[in-house]
Design a protein around this motif. Structure first.
Motif, PDB file in Angstrom:
ATOM      1  N   THR A 142     -42.318 -66.369  37.470  1.00 14.92           N
ATOM      2  CA  THR A 142     -41.051 -65.898  36.930  1.00 14.92           C
ATOM      3  C   THR A 142     -39.914 -66.790  37.394  1.00 14.92           C
ATOM      4  O   THR A 142     -40.067 -67.554  38.355  1.00 14.92           O
ATOM      5  CB  THR A 142     -40.735 -64.460  37.379  1.00 14.92           C
ATOM      6  OG1 THR A 142     -40.617 -64.429  38.796  1.00 14.92           O
ATOM      7  CG2 THR A 142     -41.806 -63.489  36.919  1.00 14.92           C
ATOM      8  N   THR A 143     -38.808 -66.669  36.722  1.00 17.27           N
ATOM      9  CA  THR A 143     -37.587 -67.338  37.139  1.00 17.27           C
ATOM     10  C   THR A 143     -36.445 -66.344  36.972  1.00 17.27           C
ATOM     11  O   THR A 143     -36.421 -65.568  36.023  1.00 17.27           O
ATOM     12  CB  THR A 143     -37.340 -68.640  36.351  1.00 17.27           C
ATOM     13  OG1 THR A 143     -36.128 -69.225  36.800  1.00 17.27           O
ATOM     14  CG2 THR A 143     -37.263 -68.406  34.865  1.00 17.27           C
ATOM     15  N   LEU A 150     -28.416 -58.042  38.501  1.00 17.79           N
ATOM     16  CA  LEU A 150     -29.184 -57.186  37.603  1.00 17.79           C
ATOM     17  C   LEU A 150     -28.917 -55.707  37.867  1.00 17.79           C
ATOM     18  O   LEU A 150     -29.510 -54.841  37.245  1.00 17.79           O
ATOM     19  CB  LEU A 150     -30.680 -57.461  37.772  1.00 17.79           C
ATOM     20  CG  LEU A 150     -31.145 -58.880  37.492  1.00 17.79           C
ATOM     21  CD1 LEU A 150     -32.603 -59.036  37.875  1.00 17.79           C
ATOM     22  CD2 LEU A 150     -30.935 -59.231  36.043  1.00 17.79           C
ATOM     23  N   ALA A 151     -27.994 -55.417  38.775  1.00 20.60           N
ATOM     24  CA  ALA A 151     -27.811 -54.065  39.282  1.00 20.60           C
ATOM     25  C   ALA A 151     -27.089 -53.110  38.332  1.00 20.60           C
ATOM     26  O   ALA A 151     -27.119 -51.913  38.540  1.00 20.60           O
ATOM     27  CB  ALA A 151     -27.059 -54.120  40.606  1.00 20.60           C
ATOM     28  N   TYR A 152     -26.424 -53.580  37.294  1.00 25.20           N
ATOM     29  CA  TYR A 152     -25.575 -52.702  36.494  1.00 25.20           C
ATOM     30  C   TYR A 152     -26.115 -52.381  35.108  1.00 25.20           C
ATOM     31  O   TYR A 152     -25.409 -51.829  34.282  1.00 25.20           O
ATOM     32  CB  TYR A 152     -24.167 -53.313  36.388  1.00 25.20           C
ATOM     33  CG  TYR A 152     -23.553 -53.478  37.753  1.00 25.20           C
ATOM     34  CD1 TYR A 152     -23.122 -52.372  38.475  1.00 25.20           C
ATOM     35  CD2 TYR A 152     -23.460 -54.723  38.349  1.00 25.20           C
ATOM     36  CE1 TYR A 152     -22.593 -52.504  39.743  1.00 25.20           C
ATOM     37  CE2 TYR A 152     -22.930 -54.865  39.620  1.00 25.20           C
ATOM     38  CZ  TYR A 152     -22.496 -53.760  40.305  1.00 25.20           C
ATOM     39  OH  TYR A 152     -21.983 -53.888  41.562  1.00 25.20           O
ATOM     40  N   ILE A 168     -42.125 -63.461  28.549  1.00 29.40           N
ATOM     41  CA  ILE A 168     -41.224 -62.309  28.439  1.00 29.40           C
ATOM     42  C   ILE A 168     -39.872 -62.736  28.988  1.00 29.40           C
ATOM     43  O   ILE A 168     -39.781 -63.277  30.091  1.00 29.40           O
ATOM     44  CB  ILE A 168     -41.767 -61.092  29.219  1.00 29.40           C
ATOM     45  CG1 ILE A 168     -43.141 -60.693  28.683  1.00 29.40           C
ATOM     46  CG2 ILE A 168     -40.784 -59.918  29.116  1.00 29.40           C
ATOM     47  CD1 ILE A 168     -43.830 -59.600  29.467  1.00 29.40           C
ATOM     48  N   HIS A 169     -38.849 -62.478  28.201  1.00 30.55           N
ATOM     49  CA  HIS A 169     -37.518 -63.005  28.471  1.00 30.55           C
ATOM     50  C   HIS A 169     -36.517 -61.856  28.432  1.00 30.55           C
ATOM     51  O   HIS A 169     -36.515 -61.085  27.478  1.00 30.55           O
ATOM     52  CB  HIS A 169     -37.211 -64.024  27.357  1.00 30.55           C
ATOM     53  CG  HIS A 169     -36.130 -64.972  27.669  1.00 30.55           C
ATOM     54  ND1 HIS A 169     -36.379 -66.261  27.996  1.00 30.55           N
ATOM     55  CD2 HIS A 169     -34.794 -64.828  27.691  1.00 30.55           C
ATOM     56  CE1 HIS A 169     -35.235 -66.889  28.194  1.00 30.55           C
ATOM     57  NE2 HIS A 169     -34.267 -66.020  28.029  1.00 30.55           N
ATOM     58  N   TRP A 175     -33.601 -63.299  33.347  1.00 32.98           N
ATOM     59  CA  TRP A 175     -34.935 -63.293  33.947  1.00 32.98           C
ATOM     60  C   TRP A 175     -35.956 -63.713  32.895  1.00 32.98           C
ATOM     61  O   TRP A 175     -35.824 -63.396  31.716  1.00 32.98           O
ATOM     62  CB  TRP A 175     -35.276 -61.895  34.456  1.00 32.98           C
ATOM     63  CG  TRP A 175     -36.587 -61.788  35.169  1.00 32.98           C
ATOM     64  CD1 TRP A 175     -36.832 -62.051  36.475  1.00 32.98           C
ATOM     65  CD2 TRP A 175     -37.838 -61.373  34.607  1.00 32.98           C
ATOM     66  NE1 TRP A 175     -38.160 -61.822  36.761  1.00 32.98           N
ATOM     67  CE2 TRP A 175     -38.798 -61.401  35.622  1.00 32.98           C
ATOM     68  CE3 TRP A 175     -38.241 -60.974  33.326  1.00 32.98           C
ATOM     69  CZ2 TRP A 175     -40.128 -61.055  35.425  1.00 32.98           C
ATOM     70  CZ3 TRP A 175     -39.559 -60.632  33.123  1.00 32.98           C
ATOM     71  CH2 TRP A 175     -40.486 -60.668  34.172  1.00 32.98           C
ATOM     72  N   MET A 176     -36.968 -64.414  33.350  1.00 37.36           N
ATOM     73  CA  MET A 176     -38.054 -64.811  32.463  1.00 37.36           C
ATOM     74  C   MET A 176     -39.340 -64.830  33.264  1.00 37.36           C
ATOM     75  O   MET A 176     -39.361 -65.275  34.414  1.00 37.36           O
ATOM     76  CB  MET A 176     -37.788 -66.199  31.892  1.00 37.36           C
ATOM     77  CG  MET A 176     -38.838 -66.643  30.912  1.00 37.36           C
ATOM     78  SD  MET A 176     -38.560 -68.301  30.330  1.00 37.36           S
ATOM     79  CE  MET A 176     -38.776 -69.221  31.829  1.00 37.36           C
TER      80      MET A 176
END
Length: 171
Positions: free
Chosen positions: A26-27, A34-36, A113-114, A125-126
């Motif tokens: 993943t990257t 990513l919290a909100y 998956i993106h 994220w990917m």
């Protein structure tokens, strides 16, 4: 001696059941939080011509299951995150701005998956599983679910405000 033979047999059995030839990685965009995010929408990719409706459905179900387990709510459209997935049957190079992933060669048969943050209009994220179709042109339901789950297991975030419930097992 019996113990040794038993251990070797167990090891061989376990290694035969795993998908170790499939590379999962993943990257993550470290500059974005990513919290909100609370909701997601799944967008169908145009790169699915080599994958049947049944196989697409398996991947969709597993993505939905994994996102719901993290507290995200599904929306038909307009979610905080857009989830896209593609399947590439040929080898290709993954081009990323992150030097660690730049120009990485992925094996034949890659599930990608993106996740895109719709507020920022930016990829956050990917994840991918490379080498799925190296020897076979079709995969079983179990193999597709396992590959999708292995990718999604590496997604690090929970939905905003979500607190997982711990199960208490009585003995």
């Amino acid at each position: 001696m019996k113990t040794f033979i038993y251990l070797v047999a167990c090891t061989l059995l376990i290694s035969a059941c795993t998908t170790s030839k499939v590379r999962v990685d993943t990257t993550l965009d470290e500059q974005v939080s990513l919290a909100y995010n609370r909701t997601y929408s799944i967008l169908k990719s145009s790169d699915l011509k080599n994958l049947g409706e049944y196989e697409q459905g398996i991947i969709l179900q597993e993505i939905e299951k994994q996102m719901n387990a993290r507290g995200y709510k599904a929306m038909e459209e307009g979610g905080d995150l857009s989830v896209l997935f593609s399947v590439y049957t040929d080898q290709f190079k993954l081009k990323q701005s992150n030097p660690a992933y730049a120009n990485q060669k992925l094996k034949k048969g890659t599930l990608l998956i993106h996740l895109v943050d719709e507020t920022l209009n930016r990829s956050v994220w990917m994840g991918y599983a490379s080498g799925l179709f190296e020897k076979e042109t079709t995969l079983s339901e179990r193999e597709l679910r396992t590959a999708t789950r292995r990718i999604m297991d590496q997604y690090p975030a929970l939905a905003y405000g979500y607190a997982p419930v711990k199960m208490i097992v009585k003995q």
